[in-house]
Design a protein around this motif. Structure first.
Motif, PDB file in Angstrom:
ATOM      1  N   CYS A   2      49.179  35.075  33.864  1.00 50.92           N
ATOM      2  CA  CYS A   2      49.996  34.726  32.699  1.00 50.92           C
ATOM      3  C   CYS A   2      49.724  35.701  31.568  1.00 50.92           C
ATOM      4  O   CYS A   2      48.574  35.950  31.221  1.00 50.92           O
ATOM      5  CB  CYS A   2      49.655  33.308  32.249  1.00 50.92           C
ATOM      6  SG  CYS A   2      50.499  32.821  30.727  1.00 50.92           S
ATOM      7  N   VAL A   3      50.787  36.280  30.994  1.00 55.22           N
ATOM      8  CA  VAL A   3      50.645  37.159  29.840  1.00 55.22           C
ATOM      9  C   VAL A   3      51.015  36.374  28.589  1.00 55.22           C
ATOM     10  O   VAL A   3      52.052  35.711  28.554  1.00 55.22           O
ATOM     11  CB  VAL A   3      51.556  38.402  29.969  1.00 55.22           C
ATOM     12  CG1 VAL A   3      51.524  39.213  28.672  1.00 55.22           C
ATOM     13  CG2 VAL A   3      51.104  39.259  31.142  1.00 55.22           C
ATOM     14  N   VAL A   4      50.153  36.426  27.591  1.00 58.65           N
ATOM     15  CA  VAL A   4      50.467  35.794  26.315  1.00 58.65           C
ATOM     16  C   VAL A   4      50.963  36.880  25.363  1.00 58.65           C
ATOM     17  O   VAL A   4      50.229  37.827  25.072  1.00 58.65           O
ATOM     18  CB  VAL A   4      49.221  35.106  25.710  1.00 58.65           C
ATOM     19  CG1 VAL A   4      49.591  34.416  24.394  1.00 58.65           C
ATOM     20  CG2 VAL A   4      48.638  34.117  26.703  1.00 58.65           C
ATOM     21  N   GLY A   5      52.197  36.744  24.933  1.00 53.84           N
ATOM     22  CA  GLY A   5      52.758  37.740  24.015  1.00 53.84           C
ATOM     23  C   GLY A   5      53.729  38.640  24.739  1.00 53.84           C
ATOM     24  O   GLY A   5      53.361  39.292  25.721  1.00 53.84           O
ATOM     25  N   GLY A   6      54.954  38.680  24.271  1.00 57.21           N
ATOM     26  CA  GLY A   6      56.010  39.462  24.937  1.00 57.21           C
ATOM     27  C   GLY A   6      56.374  40.707  24.171  1.00 57.21           C
ATOM     28  O   GLY A   6      57.523  41.115  24.147  1.00 57.21           O
ATOM     29  N   GLY A   7      55.395  41.325  23.542  1.00 59.57           N
ATOM     30  CA  GLY A   7      55.642  42.622  22.894  1.00 59.57           C
ATOM     31  C   GLY A   7      55.691  43.708  23.947  1.00 59.57           C
ATOM     32  O   GLY A   7      55.817  43.434  25.144  1.00 59.57           O
ATOM     33  N   SER A   8      55.594  44.962  23.529  1.00 60.59           N
ATOM     34  CA  SER A   8      55.748  46.044  24.499  1.00 60.59           C
ATOM     35  C   SER A   8      54.609  46.054  25.517  1.00 60.59           C
ATOM     36  O   SER A   8      54.857  46.180  26.719  1.00 60.59           O
ATOM     37  CB  SER A   8      55.861  47.389  23.774  1.00 60.59           C
ATOM     38  OG  SER A   8      54.764  47.600  22.924  1.00 60.59           O
ATOM     39  N   ILE A   9      53.362  45.882  25.051  1.00 60.01           N
ATOM     40  CA  ILE A   9      52.249  45.917  25.990  1.00 60.01           C
ATOM     41  C   ILE A   9      52.286  44.700  26.915  1.00 60.01           C
ATOM     42  O   ILE A   9      52.149  44.811  28.139  1.00 60.01           O
ATOM     43  CB  ILE A   9      50.905  45.973  25.214  1.00 60.01           C
ATOM     44  CG1 ILE A   9      50.811  47.276  24.409  1.00 60.01           C
ATOM     45  CG2 ILE A   9      49.716  45.818  26.158  1.00 60.01           C
ATOM     46  CD1 ILE A   9      50.728  48.535  25.237  1.00 60.01           C
ATOM     47  N   GLY A  10      52.508  43.520  26.352  1.00 61.25           N
ATOM     48  CA  GLY A  10      52.597  42.306  27.162  1.00 61.25           C
ATOM     49  C   GLY A  10      53.713  42.411  28.186  1.00 61.25           C
ATOM     50  O   GLY A  10      53.543  42.045  29.360  1.00 61.25           O
ATOM     51  N   LEU A  24      53.735  34.962  34.792  1.00 61.51           N
ATOM     52  CA  LEU A  24      54.134  33.991  33.772  1.00 61.51           C
ATOM     53  C   LEU A  24      54.041  34.672  32.408  1.00 61.51           C
ATOM     54  O   LEU A  24      53.180  35.528  32.201  1.00 61.51           O
ATOM     55  CB  LEU A  24      53.197  32.776  33.790  1.00 61.51           C
ATOM     56  CG  LEU A  24      52.894  32.171  35.163  1.00 61.51           C
ATOM     57  CD1 LEU A  24      51.827  31.098  35.041  1.00 61.51           C
ATOM     58  CD2 LEU A  24      54.173  31.602  35.771  1.00 61.51           C
ATOM     59  N   VAL A  25      54.913  34.282  31.496  1.00 62.75           N
ATOM     60  CA  VAL A  25      54.858  34.851  30.145  1.00 62.75           C
ATOM     61  C   VAL A  25      54.918  33.714  29.135  1.00 62.75           C
ATOM     62  O   VAL A  25      55.808  32.861  29.201  1.00 62.75           O
ATOM     63  CB  VAL A  25      56.036  35.822  29.872  1.00 62.75           C
ATOM     64  CG1 VAL A  25      55.880  36.459  28.484  1.00 62.75           C
ATOM     65  CG2 VAL A  25      56.107  36.900  30.945  1.00 62.75           C
ATOM     66  N   LEU A  26      53.958  33.709  28.229  1.00 63.66           N
ATOM     67  CA  LEU A  26      53.948  32.732  27.152  1.00 63.66           C
ATOM     68  C   LEU A  26      54.472  33.436  25.905  1.00 63.66           C
ATOM     69  O   LEU A  26      53.854  34.395  25.429  1.00 63.66           O
ATOM     70  CB  LEU A  26      52.514  32.244  26.939  1.00 63.66           C
ATOM     71  CG  LEU A  26      52.292  30.934  26.206  1.00 63.66           C
ATOM     72  CD1 LEU A  26      53.013  29.784  26.897  1.00 63.66           C
ATOM     73  CD2 LEU A  26      50.791  30.641  26.142  1.00 63.66           C
ATOM     74  N   THR A  27      55.625  32.995  25.405  1.00 63.53           N
ATOM     75  CA  THR A  27      56.225  33.658  24.251  1.00 63.53           C
ATOM     76  C   THR A  27      56.118  32.760  23.021  1.00 63.53           C
ATOM     77  O   THR A  27      55.795  31.578  23.123  1.00 63.53           O
ATOM     78  CB  THR A  27      57.713  33.976  24.493  1.00 63.53           C
ATOM     79  OG1 THR A  27      58.408  32.737  24.641  1.00 63.53           O
ATOM     80  CG2 THR A  27      57.912  34.837  25.726  1.00 63.53           C
ATOM     81  N   ILE A  69      46.253  37.243  30.382  1.00 67.32           N
ATOM     82  CA  ILE A  69      46.096  38.461  29.578  1.00 67.32           C
ATOM     83  C   ILE A  69      46.664  38.168  28.196  1.00 67.32           C
ATOM     84  O   ILE A  69      47.863  37.917  28.053  1.00 67.32           O
ATOM     85  CB  ILE A  69      46.834  39.668  30.202  1.00 67.32           C
ATOM     86  CG1 ILE A  69      46.249  39.976  31.574  1.00 67.32           C
ATOM     87  CG2 ILE A  69      46.736  40.897  29.282  1.00 67.32           C
ATOM     88  CD1 ILE A  69      46.930  41.151  32.287  1.00 67.32           C
ATOM     89  N   VAL A  70      45.787  38.174  27.192  1.00 66.21           N
ATOM     90  CA  VAL A  70      46.257  37.938  25.820  1.00 66.21           C
ATOM     91  C   VAL A  70      46.651  39.295  25.243  1.00 66.21           C
ATOM     92  O   VAL A  70      45.787  40.137  24.980  1.00 66.21           O
ATOM     93  CB  VAL A  70      45.175  37.261  24.959  1.00 66.21           C
ATOM     94  CG1 VAL A  70      45.730  36.974  23.561  1.00 66.21           C
ATOM     95  CG2 VAL A  70      44.704  35.971  25.615  1.00 66.21           C
ATOM     96  N   ALA A  71      47.949  39.501  25.077  1.00 67.32           N
ATOM     97  CA  ALA A  71      48.461  40.825  24.684  1.00 67.32           C
ATOM     98  C   ALA A  71      49.262  40.759  23.394  1.00 67.32           C
ATOM     99  O   ALA A  71      50.127  41.587  23.154  1.00 67.32           O
ATOM    100  CB  ALA A  71      49.319  41.411  25.809  1.00 67.32           C
ATOM    101  N   THR A  72      48.956  39.785  22.560  1.00 68.13           N
ATOM    102  CA  THR A  72      49.621  39.747  21.256  1.00 68.13           C
ATOM    103  C   THR A  72      49.033  40.835  20.376  1.00 68.13           C
ATOM    104  O   THR A  72      47.975  41.387  20.656  1.00 68.13           O
ATOM    105  CB  THR A  72      49.367  38.409  20.531  1.00 68.13           C
ATOM    106  OG1 THR A  72      47.957  38.308  20.293  1.00 68.13           O
ATOM    107  CG2 THR A  72      49.829  37.237  21.356  1.00 68.13           C
ATOM    108  N   LYS A  73      49.714  41.117  19.266  1.00 72.80           N
ATOM    109  CA  LYS A  73      49.088  41.943  18.241  1.00 72.80           C
ATOM    110  C   LYS A  73      47.919  41.167  17.647  1.00 72.80           C
ATOM    111  O   LYS A  73      47.907  39.929  17.673  1.00 72.80           O
ATOM    112  CB  LYS A  73      50.098  42.253  17.124  1.00 72.80           C
ATOM    113  CG  LYS A  73      51.024  43.389  17.462  1.00 72.80           C
ATOM    114  CD  LYS A  73      51.949  43.681  16.303  1.00 72.80           C
ATOM    115  CE  LYS A  73      51.190  44.190  15.094  1.00 72.80           C
ATOM    116  NZ  LYS A  73      52.118  44.555  13.989  1.00 72.80           N
ATOM    117  N   SER A  74      46.970  41.886  17.088  1.00 73.69           N
ATOM    118  CA  SER A  74      45.794  41.199  16.563  1.00 73.69           C
ATOM    119  C   SER A  74      46.155  40.288  15.399  1.00 73.69           C
ATOM    120  O   SER A  74      45.481  39.301  15.143  1.00 73.69           O
ATOM    121  CB  SER A  74      44.731  42.211  16.135  1.00 73.69           C
ATOM    122  OG  SER A  74      45.181  42.976  15.048  1.00 73.69           O
ATOM    123  N   THR A  75      47.273  40.585  14.738  1.00 72.20           N
ATOM    124  CA  THR A  75      47.693  39.726  13.623  1.00 72.20           C
ATOM    125  C   THR A  75      48.152  38.352  14.110  1.00 72.20           C
ATOM    126  O   THR A  75      48.206  37.418  13.339  1.00 72.20           O
ATOM    127  CB  THR A  75      48.847  40.381  12.845  1.00 72.20           C
ATOM    128  OG1 THR A  75      49.825  40.823  13.787  1.00 72.20           O
ATOM    129  CG2 THR A  75      48.363  41.565  12.034  1.00 72.20           C
TER     130      THR A  75
END
Lengths: 302, 307
Positions: A2-10, A24-27, A69-75
């Motif tokens: 599961c990827v958390v965050g649907g930005g470019s890296i996620g 899986l993607v958590l948006t 995988i937590v791939a959100t921006k740090s903000t």
């Protein structure tokens, strides 16, 4: 997975892993999840394919993953970690945020085994369901606290099988610090000057050339790393010079954030480095100045 | 006496229009902005705001039209000094004394390459050109003039020019060593102008961020060290000027001129502010890493517009 965050890296992680495993993607937004469920994820650029993914805004709606995988921006890390609290007790959680301290923010929300990661790949997000793979550079992964190294190697193997560049390291700190120093310097200078990461960053001939400042900032960072007992994985100055020779200049995310009037990652990147300097009593006046200038620049549009 | 204002922008216009009030002073203005020159010749040069004045004077964009002058007052942006004095030097060839009232340091050295008698100067009044022939006078203030040591103008001549400026409405002091006020102003400008430009914050907002204010102080400290190494005694502490200007009734909301420059994508005077401090620091063995950093960042910002 599961990827958390649907930005470019996620999106790049989710799409690639979707080719070898269930992704899986958590948006954050429902429309984003709906679009992903409906259309899948398209990758263009270095790779070109479509991947099926399952997306949701509520982790309770997703099946239990082995790896998060937590791939959100740090903000957005704090809220992403809060959303995970109480979910997926059997999963291993990997953080890929820039800067230092992401693992501790996730740790405060659960006792998952954690994997540290830094990534040098980059992409441009064209829409909720389309990401362009720009730089196919590596993701480095390593254990955090007591996570067994075998688990790290399994994750590296999965990422490699999905077509991404990856390297497992028994100790990630040297790589994290290399990237921290590189990022604090290049992102900060780009955000303040409006320059993309181009040849200006390596020019040192004239007294006012930007490369002299970049070199000075990196030297301060190296002294902070040394005072913290870290032997760097790569020399950040060499990383800088190499990156400026790559043809098309990369637009650092902090520059894009400042230009779009968005919050930047200055706290986890430049702030982490300056706080580490203060803790270890190393003088870092240039890094401090860049940190304070970017903070102030951000306050001008908030 | 004949006085030529070289560069008749905001500050040059304040001197030109005020000096033109005097019967015993013939004022000429040299400026490249033809519309401004035409408007001055047609309607006179008008100041409004802190003082309402219309000055009758001759303006030209052709240096060959200038008569032989007793004094020059150079008020161009610092990066245009060389071209402006090279064009006008013949008007000062016969005993002419040339003063600079420009921002930054290093302007006197440029003038001395073209004319024999140079007057070091610093001025605090400010304004802006609102339309051709019309300048808004924002702030009144003092001017200090003194000999430029390597090729000095005689003190009695400097006094004569200062008296004329004062009688015209621009209070001016002639002093033996004008470096104190000059360095106070350059240290103030170098510590505040580029910080405003890089952060987009007004002077007051810069000063209310304690960590950023400390960066400003660190820039001031480097400038003070470079001044001290040259034996220059500042006439006042630049820190006082910075805190004073941050007050709501003074200049809290003031956008530094360099911030206005970068918003309009004009080249800034950074080479003569932080660049000047770095240059003089290098000559006197005083390290100035923060001023060098700020110099590089603003040069980078300028470079980003041409990419």
């Amino acid at each position: 997975m599961c990827v958390v965050g649907g930005g470019s890296i996620g999106s790049l992680y989710a799409a690639h892993i979707g080719t070898v495993s269930e992704a899986l993607v958590l948006t954050r937004r429902q429309e984003h999840a709906d679009a992903l469920n409906r259309e899948g994820l398209r990758v263009s650029g270095r790779h070109d394919f479509m991947a099926r993914v399952t997306a949701a805004v509520d982790p309770g709606e997703l099946p239990e993953p082995d790896l998060v995988i937590v791939a959100t921006k740090s903000t957005e890390l704090e809220s992403a970690a809060a959303a995970l609290e109480g979910h997926f007790p059997a999963a291993t959680v990997m953080t890929v945020q820039n800067g230092l301290g992401a693992e501790a923010i996730v740790r405060a929300r659960g006792s998952w085994p954690l994997i540290s990661a830094v990534t040098f790949m980059s992409g441009t997000r064209h829409s909720d369901t389309h990401v362009e793979y720009i730089l196919d550079t590596e993701t480095w992964v390593g254990p955090y606290e007591e996570t067994p190294y075998e688990r790290v190697e399994e994750v590296a193997a999965l990422l490699a099988a999905s077509g991404l560049e990856v390297e497992a390291l028994p100790d990630l700190l040297p790589a994290q610090w290399s990237k921290l120093i590189f990022n604090a310097t290049v992102n900060g200078v780009a955000a303040l000057t409006g320059l993309r990461h181009d040849a200006h960053f390596a020019a040192e001939a004239e007294l006012w050339d930007l490369g002299r400042l970049v070199h000075g900032l990196i030297d301060e960072g190296k002294r902070v790393a040394a005072a913290n007992g870290v032997e760097l994985h790569d020399d950040p100055w060499e990383m800088n010079v190499l990156a400026t020779q790559r043809g098309s200049a990369h637009s650092p995310s902090m520059l894009e954030d400042v230009e779009a009037g968005r919050p930047t990652e200055v706290e986890l990147i430049n702030g982490s480095l300056v706080r580490a300097a203060e803790r270890s009593r190393v003088e870092a006046p240039l890094q401090n100045a860049v940190y304070r200038l970017v903070q102030a620049r951000e306050s001008s549009y908030r | 006496m004949k006085v030529c204002i070289v560069g008749c922008g905001a500050v040059g216009s304040l001197f030109a229009a005020n000096l033109a009030q005097l019967d015993d002073v013939e004022v000429w203005a040299y400026d490249l902005a033809q519309e401004h020159v035409d408007a001055i010749n047609r309607d006179g040069l008008r100041l409004s705001g802190a003082g309402d004045v219309v000055g009758r004077l001759r303006a030209t964009s052709d240096a060959a039209e200038l008569p032989a002058c007793d004094f020059g007052i150079v008020a161009t942006k610092a990066m245009h000094t060389e071209a402006a004095i090279a064009a006008t030097a013949q008007a000062f060839a016969d005993r002419g004394r040339v003063a600079t009232v420009q921002n930054g340091i290093g302007n006197e050295e440029v003038l001395a390459r073209h004319v024999e008698r140079v007057i070091r100067g610093t001025t605090f009044p400010a304004g802006k050109v609102v339309e051709p022939g019309h300048v808004q006078w924002d702030v009144k203030g003092d001017t200090t003039l003194g000999p430029f040591e390597p090729s000095p103008a005689p003190m009695d001549e400097i006094q004569r020019l200062a008296d004329a400026c004062t009688r015209g409405g621009m209070p001016t002091h002639a002093v033996a060593d004008a470096r104190g006020p000059q360095w106070r102003k350059v240290i103030f400008n170098a510590a505040t102008n580029p910080v405003g430009a890089l952060t987009r914050l007004s002077h007051g907002r810069v000063c209310e961020r304690p960590e950023l204010r400390r960066v400003v102080s660190a820039l001031v400290d480097e400038g003070k060290a470079v001044a001290a190494a040259q034996g220059i005694e500042l006439d006042a502490d630049p820190e006082e000027l910075i805190d004073h200007a941050a007050r709501p009734e003074v200049a809290y909301d003031h956008k530094a001129s360099m911030l206005q420059d970068i918003e309009a994508r004009r080249l800034t005077e950074i080479d003569y502010l932080n660049g000047g401090i770095v240059g003089f620091g290098g000559q006197h063995g005083v390290p100035t890493p923060l001023n060098a950093a700020i110099w590089a960042l603003v040069k980078g910002l300028e470079a980003s517009w041409t990419m």
